[in-house]
Design a protein around this motif. Structure first.
Motif, PDB file in Angstrom:
ATOM      1  N   LYS A 122       0.843  -1.448   0.119  1.00 40.37           N
ATOM      2  CA  LYS A 122       0.021   0.047   0.071  1.00 40.37           C
ATOM      3  C   LYS A 122       0.771   1.201   0.006  1.00 40.37           C
ATOM      4  O   LYS A 122       1.724   1.406   0.898  1.00 40.37           O
ATOM      5  CB  LYS A 122      -0.847   0.121   1.219  1.00 40.37           C
ATOM      6  CG  LYS A 122      -1.709   1.369   1.441  1.00 40.37           C
ATOM      7  CD  LYS A 122      -1.223   2.369   2.292  1.00 40.37           C
ATOM      8  CE  LYS A 122      -1.632   3.421   2.402  1.00 40.37           C
ATOM      9  NZ  LYS A 122      -1.302   4.243   3.489  1.00 40.37           N
TER      10      LYS A 122
ATOM     11  N   GLY B 175      -0.567   8.664   0.379  1.00 40.13           N
ATOM     12  CA  GLY B 175      -0.720   9.942  -0.329  1.00 40.13           C
ATOM     13  C   GLY B 175       0.535  10.692  -0.831  1.00 40.13           C
ATOM     14  O   GLY B 175       0.531  10.906  -2.077  1.00 40.13           O
TER      15      GLY B 175
ATOM     16  N   THR C 213       5.156   4.505   3.201  1.00 41.33           N
ATOM     17  CA  THR C 213       4.618   5.970   3.512  1.00 41.33           C
ATOM     18  C   THR C 213       5.835   6.613   3.593  1.00 41.33           C
ATOM     19  O   THR C 213       6.943   6.534   2.917  1.00 41.33           O
ATOM     20  CB  THR C 213       3.831   5.851   4.958  1.00 41.33           C
ATOM     21  OG1 THR C 213       3.424   7.176   5.083  1.00 41.33           O
ATOM     22  CG2 THR C 213       4.768   5.446   6.126  1.00 41.33           C
ATOM     23  N   ASP C 214       5.678   7.921   4.334  1.00 40.46           N
ATOM     24  CA  ASP C 214       6.823   9.236   4.224  1.00 40.46           C
ATOM     25  C   ASP C 214       7.808   8.965   5.443  1.00 40.46           C
ATOM     26  O   ASP C 214       8.362  10.054   5.520  1.00 40.46           O
ATOM     27  CB  ASP C 214       6.033  10.533   3.994  1.00 40.46           C
ATOM     28  CG  ASP C 214       4.941  10.730   5.051  1.00 40.46           C
ATOM     29  OD1 ASP C 214       4.908  10.018   6.108  1.00 40.46           O
ATOM     30  OD2 ASP C 214       4.696  11.919   5.046  1.00 40.46           O
TER      31      ASP C 214
ATOM     32  N   HIS D 100       7.315   5.271  14.724  1.00 45.38           N
ATOM     33  CA  HIS D 100       8.384   6.008  15.721  1.00 45.38           C
ATOM     34  C   HIS D 100       7.804   5.776  16.972  1.00 45.38           C
ATOM     35  O   HIS D 100       6.925   5.545  17.571  1.00 45.38           O
ATOM     36  CB  HIS D 100       8.239   7.476  15.680  1.00 45.38           C
ATOM     37  CG  HIS D 100       9.414   7.803  14.295  1.00 45.38           C
ATOM     38  ND1 HIS D 100      10.201   8.611  14.670  1.00 45.38           N
ATOM     39  CD2 HIS D 100       9.545   7.224  13.342  1.00 45.38           C
ATOM     40  CE1 HIS D 100      11.109   8.621  13.251  1.00 45.38           C
ATOM     41  NE2 HIS D 100      10.800   7.520  12.466  1.00 45.38           N
TER      42      HIS D 100
ATOM     43  N   ARG E 294       5.085  14.324  14.695  1.00 44.80           N
ATOM     44  CA  ARG E 294       4.756  15.847  14.264  1.00 44.80           C
ATOM     45  C   ARG E 294       4.716  16.893  15.367  1.00 44.80           C
ATOM     46  O   ARG E 294       4.690  18.010  15.420  1.00 44.80           O
ATOM     47  CB  ARG E 294       3.246  15.765  13.706  1.00 44.80           C
ATOM     48  CG  ARG E 294       3.285  15.103  12.593  1.00 44.80           C
ATOM     49  CD  ARG E 294       1.900  14.582  12.191  1.00 44.80           C
ATOM     50  NE  ARG E 294       1.096  13.714  13.318  1.00 44.80           N
ATOM     51  CZ  ARG E 294      -0.316  13.215  13.622  1.00 44.80           C
ATOM     52  NH1 ARG E 294      -1.005  13.677  12.525  1.00 44.80           N
ATOM     53  NH2 ARG E 294      -0.363  12.668  14.467  1.00 44.80           N
TER      54      ARG E 294
ATOM     55  N   LYS F 238      -0.889   8.094  13.852  1.00 46.98           N
ATOM     56  CA  LYS F 238      -1.599   8.440  12.727  1.00 46.98           C
ATOM     57  C   LYS F 238      -0.965   7.480  11.445  1.00 46.98           C
ATOM     58  O   LYS F 238      -1.651   7.438  10.324  1.00 46.98           O
ATOM     59  CB  LYS F 238      -1.596  10.007  11.963  1.00 46.98           C
ATOM     60  CG  LYS F 238      -2.293  10.546  11.025  1.00 46.98           C
ATOM     61  CD  LYS F 238      -1.689  11.553  10.414  1.00 46.98           C
ATOM     62  CE  LYS F 238      -2.620  11.849   9.108  1.00 46.98           C
ATOM     63  NZ  LYS F 238      -1.628  12.414   8.085  1.00 46.98           N
TER      64      LYS F 238
HETATM   65  P1  ADP Z   1      -0.028   8.049   4.314  1.00 48.01           P
HETATM   66  O1  ADP Z   1      -0.127   9.053   3.301  1.00 48.01           O
HETATM   67  O2  ADP Z   1       1.462   7.342   3.749  1.00 48.01           O
HETATM   68  O3  ADP Z   1      -0.905   7.265   4.742  1.00 48.01           O
HETATM   69  P2  ADP Z   1      -0.034   9.197   6.958  1.00 48.01           P
HETATM   70  O4  ADP Z   1       0.247  10.696   6.949  1.00 48.01           O
HETATM   71  O5  ADP Z   1      -1.350   8.520   6.963  1.00 48.01           O
HETATM   72  O6  ADP Z   1       0.872   8.747   5.783  1.00 48.01           O
HETATM   73  O7  ADP Z   1       0.970   8.573   7.873  1.00 48.01           O
HETATM   74  C1  ADP Z   1       2.243   8.878   8.007  1.00 48.01           C
HETATM   75  C2  ADP Z   1       2.530  10.204   9.020  1.00 48.01           C
HETATM   76  O8  ADP Z   1       2.153   9.468  10.376  1.00 48.01           O
HETATM   77  C3  ADP Z   1       3.998  10.477   9.248  1.00 48.01           C
HETATM   78  O9  ADP Z   1       4.396  11.394   8.343  1.00 48.01           O
HETATM   79  C4  ADP Z   1       3.954  11.071  10.750  1.00 48.01           C
HETATM   80  O10 ADP Z   1       3.878  12.409  10.611  1.00 48.01           O
HETATM   81  C5  ADP Z   1       2.685  10.865  11.143  1.00 48.01           C
HETATM   82  N1  ADP Z   1       2.783  10.006  12.633  1.00 48.01           N
HETATM   83  C6  ADP Z   1       2.350  10.222  13.658  1.00 48.01           C
HETATM   84  N2  ADP Z   1       2.440   9.438  14.852  1.00 48.01           N
HETATM   85  C7  ADP Z   1       3.430   8.604  14.336  1.00 48.01           C
HETATM   86  C8  ADP Z   1       4.399   7.750  14.759  1.00 48.01           C
HETATM   87  N3  ADP Z   1       4.322   7.297  15.904  1.00 48.01           N
HETATM   88  N4  ADP Z   1       5.422   7.110  13.965  1.00 48.01           N
HETATM   89  C9  ADP Z   1       5.332   7.335  12.743  1.00 48.01           C
HETATM   90  N5  ADP Z   1       4.616   8.216  12.140  1.00 48.01           N
HETATM   91  C10 ADP Z   1       3.826   8.975  12.947  1.00 48.01           C
END
Ligand code: ADP
Ligand code: ASP
Ligand code: MG
Length: 439
Positions: A5, A8, A219-220, A225, A230, A255
């Motif tokens: 998967k 975005g 993902t990005d 983590h 954020r 997230k």
């Molecule tokens: P995608 O568009 O690939 O689904 P998301 O924005 O939904 O990506 O999820 C990735 C983002 O989740 C990361 O860029 C990060 O800012 C956020 N995030 C929040 N909590 C965590 C965490 N514990 N570990 C990693 N990322 C996290």
């Protein structure tokens, strides 16, 4: 069969989408590629829907016109040949025409959900046009033909498994299957979705239905983590998590994963790997059934929580009191996240709900009801953490300057939760990062 998967941001720029193509064509193993909409698209579609509900047609038109221009620029940068560009223009015109046609009709939730679905329908077709251009065979499997939710919004894995099984048999010599994340059909045979961030859930459901060897969420960021990156400055990726740890973190606000996305994989024991599209060689996070005893692994926070207290000197200890309170929530199909009791009162939390006033009215029969809005659950997760001596002290030492409204400890072996006012969230996450990880 693997499921990959891409979120975005992984498809949000033409060069990223090409990188995704590199990843999916790098080996010959059969795979289902689940794509989200290009980053920002679902936000714009959601915003346009809101404007249309308010009757602000010209503002919604402006949003959609800008989105259209973004897509025209996107395919012009993604594709090289006139033929592919012409095909892309056709695809985009068709979907934007559909969106604009809905502006003229009475706007209901049905039209809104059709609009919300267009992002994934667009991204998957653009990606396929790119694969076609680089001469890689692929088959586009329409998610609306196999992803279905019932009247309780629960996915139908049996149906998914059957439908997808039939579709895959039809193309047994193909190895790259593309499909849309997030979108589905509902019990009223209307287009619906798996809620924001739902493409992760699509991937996990497909993985479960096909008994895939692995579900990879690209993902990005380089994996889950230890804290919300954020909000907290010094965070680090976690190499391994158990299904229980990951589902707890997802449910309580990390997230990177949709709240329900680990459950199907856990149920069918399909490993889930979190990978970074921008750094494919980073190890990421592997989520399996392996429950290694660990210290605290990670902290997550879930906003939009409401705390409800029911105070009743007369009835609290009476047999059946809690059952009757729970029944109120059951009637509205509202899950309860945290609960604490004392001799005279019970406090519990739910997510923001449009049924709040009805719930309060129903609870008034049992005693005095108090409601606190704008609460956040902070969840501290790690296998067997409740057996660790001194951990609770560390948690409360870290939070010494933050008023804690509720505590949940001992409900499971891998989670301690505290409820605080949302305005203290940043301070709480930072303090816990320092107190529990020395960062
Ligand atoms: P995608 O568009 O690939 O689904 P998301 O924005 O939904 O990506 O999820 C990735 C983002 O989740 C990361 O860029 C990060 O800012 C956020 N995030 C929040 N909590 C965590 C965490 N514990 N570990 C990693 N990322 C996290
Ligand atoms: N495009 C949808 C969203 O932005 C689904 C997803 O990205 O997972 O919520
Ligand atoms: Mg996401």
């Amino acid at each position: 069969m693997k499921v990959l998967k891409f979120g975005g941001t992984s498809v949000g720029k033409p060069e990223r989408m090409r990188q995704v193509a590199d990843i999916v064509t790098s080996d010959a193993e059969p795979k289902i590629v689940v794509l989200s909409a290009l980053s920002g698209t679902t936000n714009v579609l959601e915003k346009s829907g809101k404007l249309l509900f308010e009757g602000k047609i010209s503002e919604a038109t402006k949003e959609i016109d800008e989105l259209y221009s973004h897509y025209v620029q996107f395919y012009n940068e993604l594709l090289f040949t006139d033929l592919q560009k012409k095909k892309a223009a056709g695809v985009i015109d068709q979907h934007f025409h559909l969106i604009r046609r809905l502006f003229d009709k009475a706007f209901t939730e049905v039209e809104n959900k059709i609009i919300l679905a267009q992002g994934e329908l667009l991204s998957t077709q653009l990606f396929q046009l790119h694969l076609e251009e680089i001469e890689k065979n692929s088959v586009l499997l329409p998610a609306l033909d196999f992803m279905r939710i019932d009247a309780d919004n629960e996915p139908d894995i049996e149906f998914l498994s059957q439908q997808l099984g039939h579709m895959l048999k039809r193309y047994s010599d193909n190895s790259i299957f593309i499909t849309q994340g997030y979108i589905c059909m509902n019990a009223s045979h209307q287009i619906d979705n798996l809620k924001r961030g739902g493409s992760d859930y699509t991937a996990s459901l497909i993985g479960a239905a096909l008994k895939a060897s692995i579900v990879q969420i690209w993902t990005d960021i380089d994996g889950m983590h230890n804290n919300d990156p954020r909000i907290v400055e010094k965070t680090f990726p976690i190499a391994e998590l158990s299904f229980n740890e990951a589902s707890e973190l997802a449910y309580f606000g990390a997230k990177i994963l949709h709240p329900s996305s680990i459950l199907p994989a856990k149920f069918y024991n399909i490993p889930v790997q979190l990978k970074n599209t921008m750094e494919p060689d980073a190890i990421g996070t592997l989520i399996t059934a392996n429950e290694k005893v660990s210290s605290v692994k990670a902290i997550a926070a879930k906003d939009g929580i409401i705390a409800i207290k029911i105070k009743s000197t007369r009835m609290l200890l009476a047999y059946g009191f809690l059952r009757r309170i729970f029944e109120v929530f059951e009637n509205y199909k509202i899950p309860i996240d945290m609960i604490t009791t004392s001799e005279v009162a019970v406090s519990l939390t739910i997510e923001n709900s449009k049924h709040l006033s009805d719930i309060v009215e129903d609870l008034n029969i049992f005693g005095e009801v108090t409601v606190d809005q704008d609460q956040t659950i902070v969840c501290i997760v790690g296998n067997q953490i409740i057996d660790q001596q001194g951990l609770v002290k560390k948690v409360f030492d870290s939070l010494e300057n933050i008023p804690v409204r509720m505590i949940s400890y001992g409900g499971s072996r891998y989670n301690i939760s505290v409820l605080i006012e949302t305005r203290y969230k940043h301070a709480a996450l930072q303090a816990l990062n320092k107190g529990l990880f020395n960062l």
